[in-house]
Motif scaffolding. Sequence first.
Motif, PDB file in Angstrom:
ATOM      1  N   HIS A  50      42.719  36.630  41.440  1.00 32.42           N
ATOM      2  CA  HIS A  50      42.680  37.215  39.931  1.00 32.42           C
ATOM      3  C   HIS A  50      41.648  36.136  39.324  1.00 32.42           C
ATOM      4  CE1 HIS A  50      46.490  35.084  40.396  1.00 32.42           C
ATOM      5  NE2 HIS A  50      46.294  34.295  39.451  1.00 32.42           N
ATOM      6  N   SER A  81      38.690  31.971  40.159  1.00 32.24           N
ATOM      7  CA  SER A  81      38.044  33.526  40.457  1.00 32.24           C
ATOM      8  C   SER A  81      38.631  33.380  42.100  1.00 32.24           C
ATOM      9  CB  SER A  81      36.835  34.107  40.315  1.00 32.24           C
ATOM     10  OG  SER A  81      36.006  33.593  41.410  1.00 32.24           O
ATOM     11  N   PHE A 104      42.010  41.804  37.188  1.00 32.25           N
ATOM     12  CA  PHE A 104      40.681  42.248  36.900  1.00 32.25           C
ATOM     13  C   PHE A 104      40.683  43.505  36.094  1.00 32.25           C
ATOM     14  CE2 PHE A 104      39.645  39.912  40.934  1.00 32.25           C
ATOM     15  CZ  PHE A 104      38.443  39.626  40.697  1.00 32.25           C
ATOM     16  N   TYR A 118      32.862  35.367  33.933  1.00 37.53           N
ATOM     17  CA  TYR A 118      33.759  35.753  34.798  1.00 37.53           C
ATOM     18  C   TYR A 118      32.956  36.587  35.853  1.00 37.53           C
ATOM     19  CZ  TYR A 118      38.115  34.987  32.609  1.00 37.53           C
ATOM     20  OH  TYR A 118      39.352  34.279  32.301  1.00 37.53           O
ATOM     21  N   ASN A 203      34.237  44.416  41.055  1.00 36.68           N
ATOM     22  CA  ASN A 203      35.361  44.543  41.808  1.00 36.68           C
ATOM     23  C   ASN A 203      35.241  45.245  43.596  1.00 36.68           C
ATOM     24  OD1 ASN A 203      36.900  44.005  39.749  1.00 36.68           O
ATOM     25  ND2 ASN A 203      37.106  46.057  39.131  1.00 36.68           N
TER      26      ASN A 203
END
Length: 299
Positions: A50, A81, A104, A118, A203
Amino acid sequence: MVNKIAKLTFKDYLNEKILGNCYYQGLLVFKSTKVEISNYLCQMPVRFDHLGMCLVKKGTVKVALNFIVYILEADTLFFLSPMVVMQVIDSSDDIEMYTLFTEFDLFQKVGLPVYKAYSMEKLGHENDTILRLDTRDSSRIFEYFMNLERQNTVDSDAMYRSEIIKMTLMLLFYEIGSKINSNLTRSSAGFERKNRMVMDFLNLASIHFKTNRSVQYYADRLFISRKHLTRIVKNVTGLGPKAILEEIAIAEAVILMNVSSMSIKDVMQELNFSDFGTFSKFFKQHLGQSPMTYRNQSK
């Protein structure tokens, strides 16, 4: 070089912290002191599934991020991350560290744009992973953390809680963005759609980069053209999807090269390179040295 990297999921951490009911299960804010850091974080290198940011509020902490050791003092913020391996080596007796973890999909749930700090291609580089603050900025970020914790754990009938959490996260991201000269574009319907597309790409990339580093693969998965995906990703992140996929792959290669139980051939096969020559060329292109040279220097 290490023997093993522990993998920690968001649900593992939720169970460890025994939070009870939260408004957003994908949002977690907590405090760590010397005892917690010594008993939990100092055991071995840890890799998360995460996103997170840690604020050193008091004291000092000696931490390795992707096997590079830093001594972080109070008023320092660092980011985590899946592309970052963290190990806390030591800390002062008076250490107080506050951590914000998010899954996410939290950003999509609350309707936030993608924040560059991020983005996978940004993390793993000191300028973006570590942010040193002055006391006033550190205090503001700390208040954002505390407000998020309060709002995420208050009674279920609290009014406007979702809106308050969203705006607090937005303020936090703007605050950090202003410090790293990475201004967020003003919100618009079109821009929010682009951000959702980029988050979907990131993702997918984080899941499939070992087996698929073709931009066309991700364009097909997202039902858009390769050209359109390239334009959107570069517009939002400043980098094209091919560059991002390569950055993720080389970050993973560096992590695996620091695991002593894995040979260079194991790393090459794990990342699905067809032969050693191709892997060596890719590695040297990004790091300026061969895999063998890097491995020898890491011992």
